[in-house]
Design an enzyme around this catalytic site. Structure first.
Site, PDB file in Angstrom:
ATOM      1  N   GLY A   1       0.826  -1.212   0.000  1.00  0.00           N
ATOM      2  CA  GLY A   1       0.000   0.000   0.000  1.00  0.00           C
ATOM      3  C   GLY A   1       0.859   1.261   0.000  1.00  0.00           C
TER       4      GLY A   1
ATOM      5  N   ASP B   1       0.303  -8.934   1.729  1.00  0.00           N
ATOM      6  CA  ASP B   1      -0.694  -8.083   1.073  1.00  0.00           C
ATOM      7  C   ASP B   1      -1.544  -8.953   0.166  1.00  0.00           C
ATOM      8  OD1 ASP B   1      -1.924  -5.844  -0.459  1.00  0.00           O
ATOM      9  OD2 ASP B   1      -0.391  -4.670   0.581  1.00  0.00           O
TER      10      ASP B   1
ATOM     11  N   VAL C   1      -5.054 -11.232   5.170  1.00  0.00           N
ATOM     12  CA  VAL C   1      -4.780 -11.381   6.609  1.00  0.00           C
ATOM     13  C   VAL C   1      -6.047 -11.611   7.438  1.00  0.00           C
ATOM     14  CG1 VAL C   1      -2.604 -10.115   6.567  1.00  0.00           C
ATOM     15  CG2 VAL C   1      -4.732  -8.878   7.059  1.00  0.00           C
TER      16      VAL C   1
ATOM     17  N   LYS D   1     -13.751  -6.671   8.118  1.00  0.00           N
ATOM     18  CA  LYS D   1     -13.033  -7.906   8.444  1.00  0.00           C
ATOM     19  C   LYS D   1     -11.545  -7.656   8.685  1.00  0.00           C
ATOM     20  CE  LYS D   1     -14.020 -11.796   6.279  1.00  0.00           C
ATOM     21  NZ  LYS D   1     -14.296 -12.684   5.121  1.00  0.00           N
TER      22      LYS D   1
ATOM     23  N   TYR E   1     -15.322   1.534   8.489  1.00  0.00           N
ATOM     24  CA  TYR E   1     -13.892   1.793   8.712  1.00  0.00           C
ATOM     25  C   TYR E   1     -13.660   2.253  10.148  1.00  0.00           C
ATOM     26  CZ  TYR E   1      -9.218   3.808   7.792  1.00  0.00           C
ATOM     27  OH  TYR E   1      -7.878   4.122   7.804  1.00  0.00           O
TER      28      TYR E   1
ATOM     29  N   TYR F   1      -4.882  -7.328  24.139  1.00  0.00           N
ATOM     30  CA  TYR F   1      -3.719  -8.221  24.029  1.00  0.00           C
ATOM     31  C   TYR F   1      -2.584  -7.732  24.926  1.00  0.00           C
ATOM     32  CZ  TYR F   1      -4.927 -11.839  20.655  1.00  0.00           C
ATOM     33  OH  TYR F   1      -5.456 -12.951  20.059  1.00  0.00           O
TER      34      TYR F   1
END
Ligand code: UDP
Length: 310
Positions: A10, A31, A56, A90, A144, A158
């Site tokens: 990107g 990617d 991913v 996603k 988004y 995490y």
């Protein structure tokens, strides 16, 4: 270090790869090329850089040691995430989960590309990291904004639950070479139109504001954040705020174009104002943007001229 970048093909991901390779790291790019472009990384295909073509949102497998994971994969232009709403949700949710899982398995540092969109159409101005935002979850941009808000939440989870070493950068509007000609965002749209002497399409009345950061400044801020010791989100963006009409006029002038401005309807939930408060980046990272708006736009014009063969 051996560093994984999701979204390495990107616009920003590829500049990040360049900067890490310059610092003698080894980079594994991942990617699926839905908005990335192999042309952005073609010059890297030797030795220290490797590309894995992979989505991913599915389990990520990288053999060998990994010291850091930069999770950059996502459509990021409003026209892309309106066209790819499910993929955008996603990659921000499942994709971030998988990228965190990879970092945890490898005991690697994790850096999340978040966004000023987490502030939505902000009621606080300029935006500090402590502002919780004003996002419409069911509007077209929600796919988004909410995916990135989820990504921040799971990144912190995490850290708190697994002790993962995490960083979160909130990226404000960024521009520079390797933006796509038909990217849809203001700077590439206006440049392409101005270079072709076509009408420059300002949405709304052009009084909405943005603050545009040149890509080398952004990458410098991200690398400083990687080395800093903070789990808090950090805004990286240029605090120099302009109206959209102003940036359109500046681009027309710098290009020497005969284009005129035409006004088109404002997209739904288009933020009225945006400017980062970069007090935290200054204090924690000693970071400050170096490239002025006209200087950065001129460098970008050169790239677009080459792409358009003008
Ligand atoms: N914009 C515009 N004309 C265009 C593209 C964008 O006037 O051809 C406006 C858009 O409505 C927004 C601003 O420029 O107010 C910045 O839009 P961009 O898509 O670059 O990114 P955003 O900051 O909205 O994510």
């Amino acid at each position: 270090m051996r560093i994984v970048i999701t979204g390495a093909a990107g616009f920003i991901g590829s500049h990040l790869a360049d900067a890490l390779l310059e610092r003698d790291h080894v980079v594994v790019g991942i990617d699926n090329l839905i908005t990335g472009d192999l042309a952005n990384i073609r010059h890297l295909h030797e030795g220290a850089f490797q590309l894995i073509e992979h989505d991913v949102t599915r389990h990520i497998r990288v053999d060998g040691a990994v010291d850091a994971v930069f999770h950059w994969a996502s459509p990021a232009s409003p026209i892309d995430y309106l066209k790819l709403p499910i993929q955008t949700l996603k990659v921000g949710s499942l994709g971030t989960h998988n990228a965190l899982g990879l970092a945890l398995a490898k005991r690697a540092r994790f850096v999340l590309a978040s966004t000023s969109e987490v502030y939505g159409d902000p009621l606080e101005h300029p935006q500090k990291e402590t502002y919780w935002g004003n996002v419409n979850p069911i509007g077209p941009r929600g796919v988004y904004d909410e995916a990135k808000r989820f990504a921040e939440a799971i990144t912190l989870a995490y850290h708190r639950h697994h002790g993962l070493d995490t960083r979160i950068v909130r990226i404000f509007n960024t521009y520079g070479p390797r933006m796509r000609l038909r990217d849809g965002r203001a700077v590439p749209a206006f440049m392409t139109q101005a270079l072709r002497h076509e009408d420059v399409t300002v949405f709304g009345d052009g009084t909405q504001t943005r603050s545009f950061c040149y890509v080398s400044d952004l990458v410098d801020g991200v690398l400083r954040l990687m080395d800093a010791d903070t789990r808090e989100p950090v805004n990286i963006g240029n605090p120099y705020e302009v109206t959209i009409e102003q940036i359109a006029r500046t681009i027309i002038r710098l290009v020497g174009s005969h284009s005129r401005i035409v006004y088109q309807p404002l997209p739904v939930d288009d933020p009225k104002q945006r400017r980062p408060d970069i007090t935290r980046a200054r204090a924690l990272l000693g970071w400050e943007p170096q490239v002025g708006l006209e200087e950065g736009l001129l460098k970008t014009v050169e790239y677009f001229k080459r792409k358009l063969a003008i």
